[in-house]
Design an enzyme around this catalytic site. Structure first.
Site, PDB file in Angstrom:
ATOM      1  N   LYS A 277       0.826  -1.218   0.000  1.00 55.32           N
ATOM      2  CA  LYS A 277       0.000   0.000   0.000  1.00 55.32           C
ATOM      3  C   LYS A 277       0.854   1.260   0.000  1.00 55.32           C
ATOM      4  O   LYS A 277       1.836   1.346   0.723  1.00 55.32           O
ATOM      5  CB  LYS A 277      -0.913  -0.010   1.228  1.00 55.32           C
ATOM      6  CG  LYS A 277      -1.942   1.087   1.239  1.00 55.32           C
ATOM      7  CD  LYS A 277      -3.144   0.687   2.062  1.00 55.32           C
ATOM      8  CE  LYS A 277      -4.219   1.721   2.053  1.00 55.32           C
ATOM      9  NZ  LYS A 277      -4.641   2.189   0.756  1.00 55.32           N
TER      10      LYS A 277
ATOM     11  N   ALA B  58       9.954   2.231  -1.455  1.00 54.09           N
ATOM     12  CA  ALA B  58       9.890   3.110  -2.631  1.00 54.09           C
ATOM     13  C   ALA B  58      11.018   4.136  -2.605  1.00 54.09           C
ATOM     14  O   ALA B  58      11.674   4.375  -3.624  1.00 54.09           O
ATOM     15  CB  ALA B  58       8.530   3.802  -2.693  1.00 54.09           C
TER      16      ALA B  58
ATOM     17  N   GLN C 269       6.617   0.792   5.722  1.00 52.61           N
ATOM     18  CA  GLN C 269       7.500  -0.118   4.985  1.00 52.61           C
ATOM     19  C   GLN C 269       7.469   0.145   3.484  1.00 52.61           C
ATOM     20  O   GLN C 269       8.494   0.097   2.809  1.00 52.61           O
ATOM     21  CB  GLN C 269       7.122  -1.579   5.269  1.00 52.61           C
ATOM     22  CG  GLN C 269       7.569  -2.090   6.610  1.00 52.61           C
ATOM     23  CD  GLN C 269       9.085  -2.179   6.731  1.00 52.61           C
ATOM     24  OE1 GLN C 269       9.792  -2.553   5.811  1.00 52.61           O
ATOM     25  NE2 GLN C 269       9.580  -1.803   7.888  1.00 52.61           N
ATOM     26  N   CYS C 270       6.292   0.425   2.959  1.00 51.97           N
ATOM     27  CA  CYS C 270       6.156   0.665   1.519  1.00 51.97           C
ATOM     28  C   CYS C 270       6.836   1.972   1.117  1.00 51.97           C
ATOM     29  O   CYS C 270       7.461   2.055   0.054  1.00 51.97           O
ATOM     30  CB  CYS C 270       4.685   0.661   1.112  1.00 51.97           C
ATOM     31  SG  CYS C 270       3.906  -0.945   1.368  1.00 51.97           S
ATOM     32  N   THR C 271       6.735   2.975   1.957  1.00 48.47           N
ATOM     33  CA  THR C 271       7.398   4.245   1.693  1.00 48.47           C
ATOM     34  C   THR C 271       8.912   4.070   1.759  1.00 48.47           C
ATOM     35  O   THR C 271       9.636   4.565   0.881  1.00 48.47           O
ATOM     36  CB  THR C 271       6.921   5.319   2.690  1.00 48.47           C
ATOM     37  OG1 THR C 271       5.515   5.502   2.517  1.00 48.47           O
ATOM     38  CG2 THR C 271       7.647   6.638   2.469  1.00 48.47           C
TER      39      THR C 271
END
Length: 149
Positions: free
Chosen positions: A40, A50, A45-47
Site C-alpha cells: 500500500k 519506494a 515499509q512501503c514508503t
C-alpha cells in the site's frame, strides 16, 4: 501458480499513475527491469521501500535496469505517492489484483496483507531472482547486491 526463477514474465496491462495504460510488452523482453509488488502507498515499509528504490535508481539505471512498482492502490493514490516522495519510476495500479494473481504473489502476515515480492527480470523477460520479505528495504539491498555481483 507462482512464477519462479527461469520463468518468462507473462504479458499484462495496468494503469500507470498518469492514467495511461501500460503494456508490459513495451518494456519486458526489451530491457532488464525490477518489478516489485508492495501492499500500500504511504505506509511505513512501503514508503521506505519506494524511497530506497528512488535513492538507488541511478545505480540501477547504470546497470541497465529499470524499476516498476505495483500495488492495488488507484491512480490518484499513486500520483500523490510519486509526487510526495519524488519517485522517478512507474507505479502501476493493480486494483483487481489480476497481476498479483498472474505472478502468484502470496499474501503476507498470515494472509492479512498483500505480499511484498520483488522480481529481477533480464532483458529477455526471464526471471533471474525473486525476493520475498515483508521488510521493504531488504528488497532494495538484495537487488543492489545482485547488480554488483
Amino acid at each position: 501458480m507462482r512464477l519462479k526463477v527461469g520463468d518468462t514474465i507473462p504479458d499484462f496491462t495496468a494503469k500507470e499513475a498518469t492514467g495511461v495504460l501500460f503494456d508490459s510488452r513495451t518494456v519486458i523482453g526489451k530491457k532488464a527491469v525490477i518489478i516489485y509488488f508492495y501492499p500500500k502507498d504511504n505506509t511505513p515499509q512501503c514508503t521506505a521501500q519506494a524511497c530506497g528504490f528512488r535513492d538507488n535508481y541511478a545505480e540501477f539505471l547504470k546497470f541497465g535496469v529499470d524499476v516498476i512498482g505495483i500495488s492495488a492502490d488507484g491512480v490518484a493514490s499513486h500520483q500523490e505517492f510519486i509526487q510526495k516522495f519524488n519517485l522517478p519510476f512507474r507505479l502501476l495500479s493493480d486494483s483487481d489484483n489480476a497481476i498479483r494473481k498472474l505472478f502468484g504473489v502470496p499474501s503476507g502476515l498470515f494472509g492479512l496483507l498483500p505480499g511484498r515480492v520483488t522480481y529481477l527480470v533480464d532483458d529477455k523477460g526471464v526471471i533471474q531472482m525473486i525476493f520475498d520479505s515483508m521488510i521493504g528495504m531488504r528488497h532494495v539491498s538484495k537487488m543492489l547486491a545482485k547488480m554488483i555481483k
